[in-house]
Design an enzyme around this catalytic site. Structure first.
Site, PDB file in Angstrom:
ATOM      1  N   GLY A  17       0.825  -1.196   0.000  1.00 53.39           N
ATOM      2  CA  GLY A  17       0.000   0.000   0.000  1.00 53.39           C
ATOM      3  C   GLY A  17       0.859   1.246   0.000  1.00 53.39           C
ATOM      4  O   GLY A  17       2.046   1.198   0.323  1.00 53.39           O
TER       5      GLY A  17
ATOM      6  N   CYS B 291       5.335  -6.128   1.844  1.00 50.77           N
ATOM      7  CA  CYS B 291       5.697  -4.709   1.874  1.00 50.77           C
ATOM      8  C   CYS B 291       4.935  -3.994   2.993  1.00 50.77           C
ATOM      9  O   CYS B 291       5.241  -4.181   4.162  1.00 50.77           O
ATOM     10  CB  CYS B 291       5.448  -4.073   0.508  1.00 50.77           C
ATOM     11  N   TYR B 292       3.925  -3.181   2.685  1.00 55.35           N
ATOM     12  CA  TYR B 292       3.163  -2.518   3.745  1.00 55.35           C
ATOM     13  C   TYR B 292       2.583  -3.550   4.709  1.00 55.35           C
ATOM     14  O   TYR B 292       2.531  -3.316   5.933  1.00 55.35           O
ATOM     15  CB  TYR B 292       2.034  -1.680   3.144  1.00 55.35           C
TER      16      TYR B 292
ATOM     17  N   HIS C  26       8.324  -7.674  -3.577  1.00 55.58           N
ATOM     18  CA  HIS C  26       7.054  -8.047  -4.214  1.00 55.58           C
ATOM     19  C   HIS C  26       7.225  -9.337  -5.026  1.00 55.58           C
ATOM     20  O   HIS C  26       7.748  -9.307  -6.138  1.00 55.58           O
ATOM     21  CB  HIS C  26       6.564  -6.918  -5.124  1.00 55.58           C
TER      22      HIS C  26
ATOM     23  N   GLU D 272       4.859 -10.974  -6.383  1.00 54.83           N
ATOM     24  CA  GLU D 272       3.784 -11.083  -7.369  1.00 54.83           C
ATOM     25  C   GLU D 272       4.144 -10.527  -8.739  1.00 54.83           C
ATOM     26  O   GLU D 272       3.486 -10.847  -9.738  1.00 54.83           O
ATOM     27  CB  GLU D 272       2.512 -10.396  -6.843  1.00 54.83           C
TER      28      GLU D 272
ATOM     29  N   ASP E 141     -11.208  -9.751 -24.891  1.00 56.25           N
ATOM     30  CA  ASP E 141     -11.951  -9.472 -23.655  1.00 56.25           C
ATOM     31  C   ASP E 141     -13.448  -9.373 -23.919  1.00 56.25           C
ATOM     32  O   ASP E 141     -14.252 -10.037 -23.259  1.00 56.25           O
ATOM     33  CB  ASP E 141     -11.453  -8.179 -23.006  1.00 56.25           C
TER      34      ASP E 141
ATOM     35  N   LYS F 108      -5.387 -10.315 -18.656  1.00 55.07           N
ATOM     36  CA  LYS F 108      -5.471 -10.678 -20.069  1.00 55.07           C
ATOM     37  C   LYS F 108      -5.146 -12.148 -20.309  1.00 55.07           C
ATOM     38  O   LYS F 108      -5.831 -12.819 -21.091  1.00 55.07           O
ATOM     39  CB  LYS F 108      -4.515  -9.794 -20.877  1.00 55.07           C
TER      40      LYS F 108
END
Length: 517
Positions: free
Chosen positions: A59, A86-87, A174, A176, A232, A373
């Site tokens: 965050g 992180c946060y 991170h 991710e 999409d 996507k």
């Protein structure tokens, strides 16, 4: 009724990170079901979810600031394993008796992580330094009681921590993002080894619950689907048709901002798939009129969003009673446009999210709103969409309006269309279409001096943008071969009268976005 939740659930509490949904994407990539909830979710509601594990996102705030987002320390005593990113790590530290302070130097970008390979959280990682992606301005100054450091970098002596029970973990980097190559392995260790989750959830599991949810929400209503020709909106239309059948009408809007030959191509590809439910609308003049004299990118996006809705509402009025509008909105559109779960920052308004008018006659159906996507493409394969549509490169809803920097005119659009057509053709001929996430041309709002033959020229500048990515949330600029770049520059400056200079964009996301506007 909505479908039942899978038995194994990982809960992600969002503190406003731009990457929160990317954490969910990686968890799903590990074939584990997860849900995102705001950090304000009451503990009673969290207990009812009975999570196998809890992940606290990053965050933008600092935990020591007044009114910084927080959770009760009781969360860490619930029994479920917790991973703070992180946060989330800093919050865990503060809530459990440690200390967080501003770092002497902000650590942003690539870093080298030295890990404790004996820890199950880092099982399978090399003993040597591991590249990770950092983005923080605070650091752990003192560990909470009962915790130990299990990884460090040159700038962060406590880059990861673990409590004595082996249930609570915090990491400063991170995992991710794709910039952390071993990130998926780290998350798998947490999910499989720490949370004891089994990898049983697949994108196939998404289809029937999504169809059931559409059927439940729409009821007996009729749906207009905004069909652009991309994967999409095409997947959205297939899901909605599976849910409600002939009560779906697909509207393709030619807004005058499409690429060369695109309108005819969409009609030829999608007309046979959707038959009588496919309708094409020529709205070129009205969109260009809305953009006349407009320079500001946000203004462009919002005008385009409002005009799309106006077209759909007019079509709904002419064709009977419609109460729903289906859109192929993906999560990267959402997180850049509005704060969804936590206090995240708005990067830019997407025409189909932040660009929508506040008052609409049609209610939205957005079954892909939580997906990326690559997940939409997995669904496309699952639903039998033709390969050429499944692997079509992403194209923004506002079209060439946000690739024509400055005022959008027919003359400037024509220059860009020709430069873009050459770019896409050369990328395809070089066999790089699947390797690049997107490759396109941008027309810059400036001119440069050049020379052609013996004459001085003062003409437009085109930029080539090519990136590689898996989900659009992060991207690296594509290392195109020099001969491909040379061919692009030569063809554009020779074949597109009005452009005398071509430049190549070598910015990654972050800090840049993929689109220029």
């Amino acid at each position: 009724m909505s479908p039942e939740r899978p038995r194994e659930v990982v809960v992600i509490l969002d503190f406003g990170s731009q990457y929160t949904q990317l954490i969910a994407r990686r968890v799903r990539q590990c074939h584990v079901y997860c849900e995102i909830h705001p950090y304000t979710l009451p503990l009673t509601a969290l207990r009812r979810l009975d999570p196998r594990g809890i992940i606290l996102s990053g965050g933008p705030a600092s935990v020591y600031e007044p009114e910084a987002p927080a959770v009760s320390a009781e969360l860490f005593r619930m029994g479920a394993p917790v991973l703070g990113i992180c946060y989330g790590m800093q919050l865990m530290t503060q809530q459990l008796g440690g200390r967080v302070a501003p770092a002497a130097e902000r650590e942003y970008g690539h870093a080298e992580l030295l890990v404790d390979t004996g820890c199950p959280f880092f099982r399978g990682l090399p003993a040597a330094r591991t590249p990770v992606w950092m983005s923080h301005g605070d650091r752990i100054q003192h560990l909470p009681p009962g915790f130990k450091s299990i990884a460090r970098t040159d700038n962060a002596p406590i880059a990861a921590m673990q409590d004595a029970t082996g249930r609570l973990y915090g990491i400063q980097f991170h995992p991710e993002v794709t910039h952390t190559p071993q990130g998926l392995q780290i998350l798998q260790n947490f999910l499989y080894r720490i949370c004891a989750c089994s990898p049983t959830w697949t994108m196939q599991s998404f289809v029937e619950p999504a169809v059931a949810a559409i059927r439940h929400n729409v009821g007996e209503g009729r749906v207009l689907c905004a069909l652009s020709g991309g994967v999409d909106s095409s997947v959205t239309a297939l899901l909605v048709r599976r849910a409600i059948g002939e009560r779906l009408t697909c509207i393709f809007v030619d807004n005058g901002l499409l690429r060369a030959g695109e309108a005819e191509e969409v009609k030829q590809r999608l007309g046979p798939i959707f038959g009588d439910s496919f309708v094409s609308v020529d709205a070129r003049e009205r969109f260009l009129h809305q953009l006349k004299g407009v320079i500001d990118p946000e203004d462009k996006r919002k005008r385009i969003g409002r005009e799309f809705i106006a077209v759909f509402e007019e079509e709904a009025h002419q064709r009977g009673t419609f109460t729903w509008l289906a859109q192929g909105t993906l999560y990267p559109d959402v997180i850049e446009s509005v704060s969804r779960y936590g206090p995240s920052a708005t990067i830019k308004s997407h025409h189909n999210v932040g660009g929508l008018p506040e008052v609409m006659q049609l209610r939205l159906v957005e079954p892909l709103r939580e997906l990326f996507k690559d997940e939409a493409r997995e669904l496309a394969v699952e639903l039998g969409l033709p390969e050429e549509l499944t692997w079509r490169q992403p194209f923004p809803g506002p079209g060439l309006a946000i690739r024509t920097l400055g005022e959008v005119t027919e003359e400037r659009l024509d220059l860009l269309r020709r430069a873009d057509a050459i770019t896409r053709e050369e990328i395809r001929l070089a066999g790089l279409e699947r390797e690049t996430w997107q490759a396109f041309a941008v027309l810059l709002p400036l001119k440069s001096v050049g020379v052609m033959g013996d004459d001085r020229t003062f003409e437009h500048v085109a930029a080539i943008r090519a990136v590689v990515s898996t989900d659009g949330m992060t991207a690296e600029w594509a290392r195109l071969p020099y001969d491909v770049l040379a061919k692009l520059s030569s063809r554009i400056t020779n074949e597109v009268r009005g452009i005398n200079r071509v430049v190549y964009d070598i910015s990654s996301k972050p800090p840049s976005t993929i689109e220029w506007e």
